[in-house]
Design an enzyme around this catalytic site. Structure first.
Site, PDB file in Angstrom:
ATOM      1  N   PRO A 228       0.803  -1.225   0.000  1.00  0.00           N
ATOM      2  CA  PRO A 228       0.000   0.000   0.000  1.00  0.00           C
ATOM      3  C   PRO A 228       0.838   1.278   0.000  1.00  0.00           C
ATOM      4  CG  PRO A 228       0.107  -0.866   2.216  1.00  0.00           C
ATOM      5  CD  PRO A 228       0.877  -1.836   1.345  1.00  0.00           C
TER       6      PRO A 228
ATOM      7  N   ASN B  64       9.867  -6.253   3.897  1.00  0.00           N
ATOM      8  CA  ASN B  64      10.134  -7.702   3.983  1.00  0.00           C
ATOM      9  C   ASN B  64       8.992  -8.492   4.617  1.00  0.00           C
ATOM     10  OD1 ASN B  64      12.730  -7.645   2.746  1.00  0.00           O
ATOM     11  ND2 ASN B  64      13.616  -6.922   4.678  1.00  0.00           N
TER      12      ASN B  64
ATOM     13  N   ASP C 170       8.827  -2.686  -8.513  1.00  0.00           N
ATOM     14  CA  ASP C 170       9.938  -3.621  -8.650  1.00  0.00           C
ATOM     15  C   ASP C 170      10.442  -4.103  -7.292  1.00  0.00           C
ATOM     16  OD1 ASP C 170       9.771  -3.282 -11.377  1.00  0.00           O
ATOM     17  OD2 ASP C 170      11.252  -1.669 -11.421  1.00  0.00           O
TER      18      ASP C 170
ATOM     19  N   ARG D  58      11.908  10.075   0.307  1.00  0.00           N
ATOM     20  CA  ARG D  58      10.755   9.252  -0.042  1.00  0.00           C
ATOM     21  C   ARG D  58       9.445  10.030   0.024  1.00  0.00           C
ATOM     22  NH1 ARG D  58      12.136   3.914  -0.599  1.00  0.00           N
ATOM     23  NH2 ARG D  58       9.916   3.403  -0.763  1.00  0.00           N
TER      24      ARG D  58
ATOM     25  N   GLY E  77      16.272  -1.852  -7.309  1.00  0.00           N
ATOM     26  CA  GLY E  77      15.640  -0.862  -6.449  1.00  0.00           C
ATOM     27  C   GLY E  77      15.923  -1.020  -4.977  1.00  0.00           C
TER      28      GLY E  77
END
Length: 403
Positions: A19, A54, A77, A184, A381
């Site tokens: 998400p 993860n 990716d 980010r 990435g």
């Protein structure tokens, strides 16, 4: 999808949704565009919305995958990389394979992996089919289309680090990714911002590249061929790889004398398992790279002026030959080793190595203008902190066509 059971329509899928990737629309895209199609196709799904990095990889390490026909990841990716790591690592664990041994022969995964594009770049999805569209992806998954893909392993001092299926980049692309992690909050535009900063810093990295040429495969990185469904180059290479499995020891002895060496200062070292095409680079970093020929296209960009490097970068966005420049070299290889001039064990103070004339946009030392000694690797990435690596093709996976 990544799989070996061609033209088998899935009935039960495990779906991971990121998400947070891209524009943070992963769950909306799945609920509105994909789930209704799966329902019409009578496909049952178990949906997991990931909550942290993860999450999918950790879940795949514990779950019994035999009840599923495939795995679908909704994201970019990075999400695909997380799923492929979880699937390959669990497969090797069950088979008792030591992934830390670069010479280990890995066991192929039996499940397919599908991608619903919802990330920033969606390079893997774009490079396999040529479009980033969730509905097209879902339809490919429903009918069971499959595309074999190469997977490479990355090791450091006999320790497994990562698997790579698209781009492994040191220097420019590694620095762009590292800087973008601090921004980010900017969303996908952070890559443009960090790319501009990295271009201005014009940082070179000195080291040695050893590579093993892929002499038995068809084609080369400079030809006009493009990898498509039913590609004859991939089919021919697949047969060669099957034959080589029966001659592993003899092949290994012969290869010991075939290594090539390249030394110098590099702005970028890129290893492409596929064209790495995306919407901003329709031809990709290596337009003639093949998806499943068991090779890696190794691209070395030597130290040059900013203007010349800009020429090289611009050629990624058009149809001009980006390798037709004196400071760019490209090789089709089976494996390579990179050793930086200054190893990570030397404990060198980077401020004593040199000063960058134009200054380095350095988050740790914003005013000192220090020159960074080693870069990071951008692995699909994800950041790899170690500079010294050994990279080789390890196995085919099968991607359920997803773009």
């Amino acid at each position: 999808w990544l799989n070996y059971n061609f033209c088998v329509r899935p009935k039960n899928l495990l779906v991971f949704i990121n998400p947070f990737g891209g524009k943070q629309l992963g769950k909306h895209i799945y609920d509105k565009k994909v789930a209704p199609l799966f329902q019409l196709a009578s496909i049952t799904t178990e949906v997991i919305v990931t909550e942290h990095a993860n999450h999918a990889r950790d879940h795949l390490a514990e779950v019994d995958l035999r009840i599923y026909d495939g795995i679908v990841c909704v994201g970019g990716d990075g999400m695909f990389s997380e799923v492929i790591h979880g699937l390959i690592c669990q497969t090797q664990k069950i088979a008792g394979i030591d992934q830390n041994d670069p010479n280990s022969k890995l066991v192929a995964c039996s499940l397919r992996i599908g991608i619903i594009p919802a990330g920033s770049t969606d390079c893997i999805c774009y490079a396999t089919v040529g479009v980033n569209d969730p509905v097209t992806s879902a339809l490919h998954i429903i009918v069971g289309d499959s595309q074999p893909m190469d997977v490479s392993s990355v090791h450091h001092n006999n320790t497994f680090l990562k698997y790579s299926v698209s781009l492994l980049g040191y220097g420019f692309y590694g620095d762009v990714l590292k800087d973008s992690e601090n921004n980010r909050w900017m969303g996908p535009s952070r890559y443009d911002f960090s790319g501009f900063k990295t271009f201005l810093s014009h940082q070179c990295y000195e080291g040695t590249v050893l590579y093993l040429p892929a002499t038995e495969t068809l084609g080369n990185p400079r030809d006009e061929s493009r990898c498509t469904a039913g590609c004859y180059v991939c089919q021919y290479s697949g047969k060669l790889l099957d034959l080589s499995n029966n001659k592993q020891e003899l092949k290994h002895v012969a290869e010991e004398e075939d290594w090539k060496v390249v030394k110098g200062k590099f702005l970028a070292i890129n290893a492409a398992n596929m064209s790495c095409a995306c919407s901003k680079s329709p031809m990709g970093l290596s337009p003639a790279a093949h998806l499943a020929d068991g090779t890696i296209d190794l691209i070395l960009v030597r130290k040059c002026s900013r203007f010349n490097f800009l020429r090289h970068l611009i050629r990624h966005t058009n149809k001009d030959d980006q390798f037709d420049l004196a400071f760019v070299e490209v090789y089709r290889v089976k494996q390579f080793i990179f050793t930086p001039k200054y190893s990570e064990e030397d404990n060198i103070d980077i401020r004593d190595i040199g000063k960058n004339l134009f200054g380095q946009f350095c988050s740790d030392h914003p005013a000192c203008g220090c020159s960074q000694v080693n870069s990071n690797w951008n692995c699909d990435g994800e950041i790899i902190e170690h500079a010294a690596v050994e990279v080789r093709y390890v196995l085919f996976c099968c991607l359920e066509l997803s773009g």
